[in-house]
Design an enzyme around this catalytic site. Structure first.
Site, PDB file in Angstrom:
ATOM      1  N   SER A 286       0.824  -1.206   0.000  1.00  0.00           N
ATOM      2  CA  SER A 286       0.000   0.000   0.000  1.00  0.00           C
ATOM      3  C   SER A 286       0.859   1.258   0.000  1.00  0.00           C
ATOM      4  O   SER A 286       0.335   2.365   0.000  1.00  0.00           O
ATOM      5  CB  SER A 286      -0.928   0.003   1.223  1.00  0.00           C
ATOM      6  OG  SER A 286      -0.178  -0.170   2.418  1.00  0.00           O
TER       7      SER A 286
ATOM      8  N   ASN B 232      -2.037  -2.395  13.380  1.00  0.00           N
ATOM      9  CA  ASN B 232      -3.490  -2.217  13.357  1.00  0.00           C
ATOM     10  C   ASN B 232      -3.927  -0.946  14.084  1.00  0.00           C
ATOM     11  O   ASN B 232      -4.755  -0.193  13.582  1.00  0.00           O
ATOM     12  CB  ASN B 232      -4.183  -3.442  13.959  1.00  0.00           C
ATOM     13  CG  ASN B 232      -3.949  -4.683  13.120  1.00  0.00           C
ATOM     14  OD1 ASN B 232      -3.473  -4.578  11.984  1.00  0.00           O
ATOM     15  ND2 ASN B 232      -4.264  -5.854  13.662  1.00  0.00           N
TER      16      ASN B 232
ATOM     17  N   THR C  19     -40.573  26.109  -9.543  1.00  0.00           N
ATOM     18  CA  THR C  19     -40.795  24.710  -9.159  1.00  0.00           C
ATOM     19  C   THR C  19     -40.963  23.980 -10.481  1.00  0.00           C
ATOM     20  O   THR C  19     -41.484  24.556 -11.450  1.00  0.00           O
ATOM     21  CB  THR C  19     -42.060  24.521  -8.298  1.00  0.00           C
ATOM     22  OG1 THR C  19     -43.185  25.014  -9.037  1.00  0.00           O
ATOM     23  CG2 THR C  19     -41.967  25.273  -6.968  1.00  0.00           C
ATOM     24  N   HIS C  20     -40.502  22.751 -10.569  1.00  0.00           N
ATOM     25  CA  HIS C  20     -40.537  21.994 -11.839  1.00  0.00           C
ATOM     26  C   HIS C  20     -39.785  22.729 -12.946  1.00  0.00           C
ATOM     27  O   HIS C  20     -40.057  22.522 -14.115  1.00  0.00           O
ATOM     28  CB  HIS C  20     -41.978  21.730 -12.304  1.00  0.00           C
ATOM     29  CG  HIS C  20     -42.890  21.222 -11.236  1.00  0.00           C
ATOM     30  ND1 HIS C  20     -43.098  19.879 -11.005  1.00  0.00           N
ATOM     31  CD2 HIS C  20     -43.612  21.887 -10.302  1.00  0.00           C
ATOM     32  CE1 HIS C  20     -43.944  19.740  -9.983  1.00  0.00           C
ATOM     33  NE2 HIS C  20     -44.254  20.941  -9.538  1.00  0.00           N
TER      34      HIS C  20
ATOM     35  N   SER D 163     -14.412  27.409 -27.314  1.00  0.00           N
ATOM     36  CA  SER D 163     -14.485  26.246 -28.193  1.00  0.00           C
ATOM     37  C   SER D 163     -13.434  26.403 -29.279  1.00  0.00           C
ATOM     38  O   SER D 163     -13.174  27.513 -29.735  1.00  0.00           O
ATOM     39  CB  SER D 163     -15.879  26.160 -28.814  1.00  0.00           C
ATOM     40  OG  SER D 163     -15.834  25.399 -30.011  1.00  0.00           O
TER      41      SER D 163
ATOM     42  N   LYS E 228     -18.407  30.733 -28.412  1.00  0.00           N
ATOM     43  CA  LYS E 228     -18.699  29.941 -27.218  1.00  0.00           C
ATOM     44  C   LYS E 228     -17.946  30.386 -25.971  1.00  0.00           C
ATOM     45  O   LYS E 228     -16.797  30.786 -26.023  1.00  0.00           O
ATOM     46  CB  LYS E 228     -18.356  28.474 -27.471  1.00  0.00           C
ATOM     47  CG  LYS E 228     -19.242  27.849 -28.518  1.00  0.00           C
ATOM     48  CD  LYS E 228     -20.557  27.394 -27.952  1.00  0.00           C
ATOM     49  CE  LYS E 228     -20.404  25.989 -27.422  1.00  0.00           C
ATOM     50  NZ  LYS E 228     -21.694  25.490 -26.942  1.00  0.00           N
TER      51      LYS E 228
ATOM     52  N   ASN F  44     -18.034  28.306 -22.543  1.00  0.00           N
ATOM     53  CA  ASN F  44     -18.656  27.136 -21.915  1.00  0.00           C
ATOM     54  C   ASN F  44     -18.423  27.108 -20.401  1.00  0.00           C
ATOM     55  O   ASN F  44     -17.329  27.414 -19.934  1.00  0.00           O
ATOM     56  CB  ASN F  44     -18.101  25.854 -22.531  1.00  0.00           C
ATOM     57  CG  ASN F  44     -18.511  25.693 -23.980  1.00  0.00           C
ATOM     58  OD1 ASN F  44     -19.621  26.086 -24.365  1.00  0.00           O
ATOM     59  ND2 ASN F  44     -17.627  25.144 -24.795  1.00  0.00           N
TER      60      ASN F  44
ATOM     61  N   GLU G  20     -19.890  22.509 -14.999  1.00  0.00           N
ATOM     62  CA  GLU G  20     -20.238  21.148 -15.440  1.00  0.00           C
ATOM     63  C   GLU G  20     -19.441  20.106 -14.657  1.00  0.00           C
ATOM     64  O   GLU G  20     -19.970  19.071 -14.249  1.00  0.00           O
ATOM     65  CB  GLU G  20     -19.963  20.991 -16.932  1.00  0.00           C
ATOM     66  CG  GLU G  20     -20.882  21.839 -17.796  1.00  0.00           C
ATOM     67  CD  GLU G  20     -20.369  21.931 -19.225  1.00  0.00           C
ATOM     68  OE1 GLU G  20     -20.594  20.984 -19.976  1.00  0.00           O
ATOM     69  OE2 GLU G  20     -19.727  22.937 -19.567  1.00  0.00           O
TER      70      GLU G  20
ATOM     71  N   TYR H 260      -9.569  -6.469  12.633  1.00  0.00           N
ATOM     72  CA  TYR H 260      -8.921  -6.024  11.405  1.00  0.00           C
ATOM     73  C   TYR H 260      -8.853  -7.138  10.364  1.00  0.00           C
ATOM     74  O   TYR H 260      -8.521  -8.282  10.684  1.00  0.00           O
ATOM     75  CB  TYR H 260      -7.496  -5.530  11.704  1.00  0.00           C
ATOM     76  CG  TYR H 260      -6.748  -5.081  10.455  1.00  0.00           C
ATOM     77  CD1 TYR H 260      -6.874  -3.780   9.991  1.00  0.00           C
ATOM     78  CD2 TYR H 260      -5.959  -5.974   9.729  1.00  0.00           C
ATOM     79  CE1 TYR H 260      -6.213  -3.362   8.841  1.00  0.00           C
ATOM     80  CE2 TYR H 260      -5.301  -5.572   8.576  1.00  0.00           C
ATOM     81  CZ  TYR H 260      -5.431  -4.265   8.133  1.00  0.00           C
ATOM     82  OH  TYR H 260      -4.792  -3.867   6.999  1.00  0.00           O
TER      83      TYR H 260
ATOM     84  N   GLN I 140      -7.479  -2.161   4.102  1.00  0.00           N
ATOM     85  CA  GLN I 140      -6.447  -1.357   3.445  1.00  0.00           C
ATOM     86  C   GLN I 140      -7.028  -0.615   2.228  1.00  0.00           C
ATOM     87  O   GLN I 140      -6.454   0.359   1.761  1.00  0.00           O
ATOM     88  CB  GLN I 140      -5.283  -2.267   3.021  1.00  0.00           C
ATOM     89  CG  GLN I 140      -4.153  -1.570   2.306  1.00  0.00           C
ATOM     90  CD  GLN I 140      -2.926  -2.451   2.196  1.00  0.00           C
ATOM     91  OE1 GLN I 140      -2.227  -2.676   3.186  1.00  0.00           O
ATOM     92  NE2 GLN I 140      -2.665  -2.971   1.020  1.00  0.00           N
TER      93      GLN I 140
ATOM     94  N   LYS J  24      -8.176   3.649   2.052  1.00  0.00           N
ATOM     95  CA  LYS J  24      -7.454   4.903   1.901  1.00  0.00           C
ATOM     96  C   LYS J  24      -7.606   5.574   0.548  1.00  0.00           C
ATOM     97  O   LYS J  24      -7.895   6.773   0.466  1.00  0.00           O
ATOM     98  CB  LYS J  24      -5.977   4.687   2.219  1.00  0.00           C
ATOM     99  CG  LYS J  24      -5.726   4.547   3.718  1.00  0.00           C
ATOM    100  CD  LYS J  24      -4.323   4.100   3.991  1.00  0.00           C
ATOM    101  CE  LYS J  24      -4.197   2.942   4.942  1.00  0.00           C
ATOM    102  NZ  LYS J  24      -5.180   1.884   4.929  1.00  0.00           N
TER     103      LYS J  24
HETATM  104  N1  ARG Z   1      -1.185  -1.201   5.303  1.00  0.00           N
HETATM  105  C1  ARG Z   1      -2.125  -1.699   6.246  1.00  0.00           C
HETATM  106  C2  ARG Z   1      -3.484  -1.010   6.049  1.00  0.00           C
HETATM  107  O1  ARG Z   1      -3.521  -0.018   5.420  1.00  0.00           O
HETATM  108  C3  ARG Z   1      -1.644  -1.446   7.642  1.00  0.00           C
HETATM  109  C4  ARG Z   1      -2.155  -2.397   8.649  1.00  0.00           C
HETATM  110  C5  ARG Z   1      -1.583  -3.725   8.420  1.00  0.00           C
HETATM  111  N2  ARG Z   1      -1.964  -4.631   9.450  1.00  0.00           N
HETATM  112  C6  ARG Z   1      -1.875  -5.931   9.266  1.00  0.00           C
HETATM  113  N3  ARG Z   1      -2.252  -6.688  10.237  1.00  0.00           N
HETATM  114  N4  ARG Z   1      -1.416  -6.441   8.155  1.00  0.00           N
HETATM  115  O2  ARG Z   1      -4.500  -1.481   6.480  1.00  0.00           O
END
Ligand code: ARG
Length: 459
Positions: free
Chosen positions: A24, A111, A156-157, A278, A284, A286, A291, A318, A323, A326
């Site tokens: 990660s 964790n 409205t509408h 454009s 134009k 825009n 948007e 956990y 993971q 994120k």
């Molecule tokens: N990279 C892991 C995550 O984002 C960190 C926690 C990892 N814990 C584990 N028991 N492998 O969740």
């Protein structure tokens, strides 16, 4: 070769594809500052409780600052085989300070480490969203103040309904955005408990001081259940939910800007700074920013659904599934901050076409309700009958190709003999909006009072 952090029971290293799916670091490097702050607080606490010597804790604290500056200057060697930001930082710390680095992870697990890092990050984003919303609210307040008594059609509408004021329409968004701000404030307060010290899932046998680390990291208190601490991501979901609602509000004003800036409406003129031309059609201009703002909810909502789907049905505590939290939150937060900034710029720079708004306000039989109300008030008609009489008058005006105030008194009396010349007073849009002075109504005095309320509240 086996992993240096947990390789004791492993004879072989991971398959290359295992490394690719497992790592990660490519995205969680964004947590480096939070990770180092969390580790420094943890090390200081380990020393204060006598779990580590002061000497080791100091070496760790100093070494972490070196790591921090290496990351910030771009000198840090990120390594995919070390999986994530937590192990990258710790491994580098070991290279810098040697043996004491191995003591940092006492009474801690990745964790609780990732849980605290991510909470700190999301907490910062709540603050950024609150600040971004305040700037946008001020931009709407300035528009409202400039045109507190400018008339425009209310819809409205998307059909002309009754005249309203420009200021009132702008203030509708102030109300929505202020609630959005409140949601981020509430979410921040709820997430502000520190999971550090929950360790892997069960707590620890070391005599740690969780109140100390919680305080050091700006949390109100430590979390109260170690299992919950490492397995919960509802703080991230709340951030995403608040972001989704906010982006939904932005998308509605974005849509209004797209409509209003069209040649058919001409209610507003967007500045050159927030529009594009454009390559083929020279005339134009825009409303691309509007948007895109209309579209951004798709991403933020998508992230919200994705994280709900990751978390749904996960048994405690956990699991590596988590993971996946994120990237979704990073993307949603980046998108929201950009959207708030773009909307603030567009709202600050747009110009309302006051005359066009006034003209539009007076067309489409927008004061028909005022006429019906007059028949009730002045002639004592039941509202349903007044509605019918007015509907007949609208039909006559439509047949004649004019608006209600353009009918003659005789034409009106042909529909109801009791109608008097003073009816024309209520058919004007200025009088119409002035008369709607019920609390929260569109009358300019009401609008100015609400502007004053919000200015006082925002300080
Ligand atoms: N990279 C892991 C995550 O984002 C960190 C926690 C990892 N814990 C584990 N028991 N492998 O969740």
């Amino acid at each position: 070769t086996a992993n240096q952090m947990w390789g004791g029971r492993f004879a072989e290293g991971p398959d290359a594809i295992m490394t690719a799916i497992n790592a990660s670091i490519g995205f969680d490097k964004r947590l480096y500052a939070q990770d180092i702050a969390g580790s420094r607080a943890h090390a200081a606490m380990l020393a204060a409780t006598g779990i580590l010597t002061n000497k080791d804790a100091e070496a760790i604290g100093e070494g972490l600052l070196t790591v921090l500056s290496e990351i910030e200057t771009g000198a840090f060697p990120f390594r995919t085989e070390l999986e994530d930001i937590h192990m990258n930082v710790e491994a580098r710390l070991k290279e810098i300070i040697g043996e004491p680095a191995g003591r940092l992870h006492t009474a801690r697990s990745r964790n609780d480490q990732v849980a605290v890092d991510f909470r700190l990050w999301v907490r910062d984003q709540c603050d950024a969203a609150i600040a971004g919303l305040e700037a946008l609210i001020r931009a709407f307040l300035a528009q409202a103040e400039a045109g507190a008594d400018w008339v425009m059609p209310g819809f409205t509408h998307l059909q002309t309904a009754q005249p309203v004021t420009w200021g009132h329409h702008m203030m509708a968004y102030v109300e929505m955005l202020a609630r959005d701000r409140g949601r981020f404030i509430d979410a921040r307060a709820r997430m502000n408990e520190c999971p550090l010290g929950a360790a892997a899932l069960a707590g620890t046998s070391f005599p740690i001081d969780r109140h100390m680390t919680a305080r050091a990291l700006g949390f109100d208190r430590p979390t109260a259940n170690s299992l919950d601490s490492v397995s919960d991501r509802d703080f991230a979901l709340e951030f995403l939910a608040a972001s989704s609602i906010c982006a939904m509000h932005l998308s509605r004003f974005a849509e209004e800007l797209v409509i209003w800036s069209s040649a058919q409406f001409r209610f507003v003129r967007l500045s050159d700074r927030w529009t594009t031309g454009s390559s083929i059609m020279p005339q134009k201009k825009n409303p691309d920013a509007a948007e895109l703002l209309r579209a951004k909810l798709g991403r933020i909502m998508g992230a919200t659904v994705a994280l709900f789907t990751v978390m749904k049905g996960l048994a405690l505590t956990y699991s590596k599934d988590m993971q996946e939290d994120k990237e979704q939150v990073f993307d949603a937060a980046d998108t929201l901050m950009l959207a708030l900034a773009a909307m603030t710029g567009m709202v600050s720079d747009m110009t309302a076409n006051r005359d066009v708004l006034a003209q539009a306000a007076a067309s489409g039989f927008s004061t028909a309700t005022d006429l019906a109300d007059w028949l009730v008030r002045e002639l004592g008609l039941p509202f349903r009958e007044a509605h019918h009489v007015t509907g007949t008058l609208v039909a006559r005006a439509e047949a004649k190709g004019c608006d209600l105030p353009d009918l003659t008194l005789a034409e009106m009396q042909a529909v109801h003999p009791g109608i008097r010349a003073d009816v024309f007073d209520v058919l004007g849009v200025e009088n119409s909006v002035r008369s709607r002075k019920s609390y929260g109504g569109t009358a300019p005095d009401q609008v100015r009072a609400r502007i004053a309320d919000w200015k006082a509240r925002l300080g």
